[in-house]
Scaffold this active site. Structure first.
Site, PDB file in Angstrom:
ATOM      1  N   ASP A 149      -3.884  -3.750  -9.085  1.00  0.00           N
ATOM      2  CA  ASP A 149      -3.919  -4.084 -10.512  1.00  0.00           C
ATOM      3  C   ASP A 149      -2.976  -3.176 -11.306  1.00  0.00           C
ATOM      4  O   ASP A 149      -2.280  -3.627 -12.217  1.00  0.00           O
ATOM      5  CB  ASP A 149      -5.352  -3.957 -11.049  1.00  0.00           C
ATOM      6  CG  ASP A 149      -6.289  -4.921 -10.350  1.00  0.00           C
ATOM      7  OD1 ASP A 149      -5.833  -6.024  -9.986  1.00  0.00           O
ATOM      8  OD2 ASP A 149      -7.466  -4.572 -10.154  1.00  0.00           O
ATOM      9  N   GLY A 188       0.834  -1.206   0.000  1.00  0.00           N
ATOM     10  CA  GLY A 188       0.000   0.000   0.000  1.00  0.00           C
ATOM     11  C   GLY A 188       0.866   1.252   0.000  1.00  0.00           C
ATOM     12  O   GLY A 188       1.820   1.360  -0.775  1.00  0.00           O
ATOM     13  N   GLY A 190       4.696   1.260  -0.171  1.00  0.00           N
ATOM     14  CA  GLY A 190       5.436   0.806  -1.348  1.00  0.00           C
ATOM     15  C   GLY A 190       5.435  -0.696  -1.512  1.00  0.00           C
ATOM     16  O   GLY A 190       4.384  -1.332  -1.465  1.00  0.00           O
TER      17      GLY A 190
HETATM   18  O1  RIB Z   1      -8.716  -5.261  -7.850  1.00  0.00           O
HETATM   19  C1  RIB Z   1      -9.879  -4.470  -7.918  1.00  0.00           C
HETATM   20  C2  RIB Z   1     -10.980  -5.230  -8.556  1.00  0.00           C
HETATM   21  O2  RIB Z   1     -11.340  -6.291  -7.718  1.00  0.00           O
HETATM   22  C3  RIB Z   1     -12.258  -4.442  -8.753  1.00  0.00           C
HETATM   23  O3  RIB Z   1     -12.293  -3.731  -9.966  1.00  0.00           O
HETATM   24  C4  RIB Z   1     -13.331  -5.488  -8.631  1.00  0.00           C
HETATM   25  O4  RIB Z   1     -13.962  -5.774  -9.836  1.00  0.00           O
HETATM   26  C5  RIB Z   1     -12.639  -6.712  -8.056  1.00  0.00           C
HETATM   27  O5  RIB Z   1     -12.467  -7.650  -9.024  1.00  0.00           O
END
Ligand code: RIB
Length: 297
Positions: free
Chosen positions: A245, A215, A218
């Protein structure tokens, strides 16, 4: 231009902004509701595309009201959708997300994501064979995660396994990953560890190199030697959804520059991603990332 293949989920995120999280059994009034595009696979594909990569996604949508706009959104971002199926009679994946104080709670219903098969990954072999890096997460069936790891390994391609949402996996699968990218909590679950084992010790005994996200603090990474820390980039967090992501996507895009550089850029990209609402809302372009990195150089 880096080539990235993402095997993973596509969701519609149903986001409620609230002043705080309700207690079990409690009803509170929220501030706002928005519907935004998400899903770990789609998010990683979009983040990699914004950072300048050529991206192909392997996944599935339903033929419900969410399927078409999700497909159009990915196409607008320049993600190749040749290997994204639309499945008749299935709903698209959804994520019910509550955001309060910059943190989130998420419940995912996989829908069509549960139908992403190993055969679909095999059909995408030519795309995987051209990739510089392959990303896979765990919102799709585990047999498909395994198939991605095995095919990537057979093709000699670096597979980054983002073990989220986490569950314990066989060690021989984990060994096929070039990098595991859990947070601390996910790494403990992945390795079936006791809650008191600290993350540095878990990183040392993991069966594959680990890049651990922390988070605002880092990340830590270990590729053979001792774990090394990369500081986070200070920002005002609006919504942390999708930060992991964005981190994974940047790691894949910049992996060819070496792990220390890729992790630094991944931390910067993830920091930018939390400054706007929605998983994909704050994902930076290559230009925005370069500006932040230049300011911090
Ligand atoms: O990592 C975030 C994602 O986790 C969100 O966009 C949600 O769809 C879940 O899959």
């Amino acid at each position: 231009m880096a080539r990235v293949v993402v095997v993973g989920s596509i969701n519609m995120d149903l986001v409620t902004l609230a002043p705080r999280f309700p207690a079990p059994g409690e009803t509170i009034l929220g501030d706002r509701f928005v519907t935004v595009h998400g899903g770990k696979g789609a998010n990683q594909a979009v983040a990699a595309a914004r950072l300048g990569a050529e991206v192909a996604l392997v996944g599935a949508l339903g033929d419900d009201a969410f399927g078409a706009p999700l497909r159009e959104g990915l196409a607008r971002e320049g993600v190749s959708l040749e290997h994204v199926a639309t499945l008749a009679g299935h709903s698209s994946g959804t994520a019910s997300i509550t955001v309060a104080g910059g943190e989130n709670h998420i419940v995912v219903v996989p829908g069509a994501n549960a139908q992403v098969t190993p055969a679909q990954v095999e059909r995408a072999q030519a795309a995987l064979a051209r990739a510089d890096a392959i990303l896979v997460q765990m919102e799709i069936p585990l047999e498909t995660v395994e198939a991605t790891l095995r095919l990537g390994h057979r093709l000699g391609k670096p597979v980054i396994l983002n073990p989220a949402p986490a569950q314990p996996l066989p060690l021989d699968w984990l060994k096929l990953a070039r990098y595991l990218t859990p947070n601390q909590h996910e790494l403990a679950i992945l390795l079936d560890a006791t809650p008191d084992e600290d993350f540095l010790s878990l990183m040392r005994r993991a069966p594959a190199p680990v890049v651990l996200t922390r988070g605002a603090d880092g990340a830590w990474y270990r590729d053979g030697g001792e774990p090394t820390h990369q500081s986070g980039f200070p920002v005002e967090a609006v919504d942390t959804t999708g930060a992991g992501d964005t981190f994974n996507a940047a790691l894949a895009v910049f992996l060819h520059e070496g792990v220390p550089t890729a992790v630094r850029k991944a931390c910067a990209a993830a920091a930018l991603s939390v400054t706007r609402l929605g998983a994909q809302g704050g994902m930076p372009t290559r230009g925005e990332l370069d500006t932040l990195l230049a300011a911090q150089a």
